[in-house]
Design a protein around this motif. Structure first.
Motif, mmCIF file in Angstrom:
data_model
loop_
_atom_site.group_PDB
_atom_site.id
_atom_site.type_symbol
_atom_site.label_atom_id
_atom_site.label_comp_id
_atom_site.label_asym_id
_atom_site.label_seq_id
_atom_site.Cartn_x
_atom_site.Cartn_y
_atom_site.Cartn_z
ATOM 1 N N ARG A 75 0.831 0.868 5.474
ATOM 2 C CA ARG A 75 1.282 -0.406 4.924
ATOM 3 C C ARG A 75 0.182 -1.465 4.926
ATOM 4 O O ARG A 75 0.397 -2.610 5.320
ATOM 5 N N GLN A 76 -1.006 -1.066 4.499
ATOM 6 C CA GLN A 76 -2.119 -1.996 4.341
ATOM 7 C C GLN A 76 -3.160 -1.379 3.417
ATOM 8 O O GLN A 76 -3.109 -0.193 3.126
ATOM 9 N N HIS A 77 -4.095 -2.199 2.969
ATOM 10 C CA HIS A 77 -5.185 -1.715 2.133
ATOM 11 C C HIS A 77 -6.271 -1.136 3.036
ATOM 12 O O HIS A 77 -6.703 -1.791 3.981
ATOM 13 N N LYS A 90 -7.863 0.900 -1.503
ATOM 14 C CA LYS A 90 -6.546 0.972 -2.140
ATOM 15 C C LYS A 90 -5.457 0.843 -1.083
ATOM 16 O O LYS A 90 -5.735 0.878 0.108
ATOM 17 N N TYR A 91 -4.216 0.720 -1.553
ATOM 18 C CA TYR A 91 -3.074 0.532 -0.655
ATOM 19 C C TYR A 91 -2.603 1.873 -0.093
ATOM 20 O O TYR A 91 -2.402 2.836 -0.832
ATOM 21 N N ASP A 92 -2.428 1.936 1.217
ATOM 22 C CA ASP A 92 -1.879 3.102 1.894
ATOM 23 C C ASP A 92 -0.450 2.768 2.307
ATOM 24 O O ASP A 92 -0.249 1.961 3.221
ATOM 25 N N SER A 109 -7.166 8.909 2.513
ATOM 26 C CA SER A 109 -7.164 7.678 3.302
ATOM 27 C C SER A 109 -8.026 7.830 4.547
ATOM 28 O O SER A 109 -7.970 8.849 5.241
#
Length: 54
Positions: A45-47, A39-41, A14
């Protein structure tokens, strides 16, 4: 099934700095440079963008 050097396993880290990673395979023929996917982290709590770590 034997592992191929053409499709190695890469770790996507990330860019939000949370330390969360995804593990996937990529095609060296189609993506010779570092892979960047959005992608979603779940920690942030967001892309966010995930970049290939070597």
């Amino acid at each position: 099934m034997a592992r191929s050097e053409l499709r190695p396993v890469v770790r996507l880290t990330s860019t939000a700095g949370t330390g969360f990673t995804y593990v996937t395979r990529k095609s060296r023929r189609n993506d010779p440079d570092r892979l960047v996917l959005r992608k979603y982290d779940p920690v942030a709590r967001q892309h966010v963008a995930f970049r290939e770590a070597r």
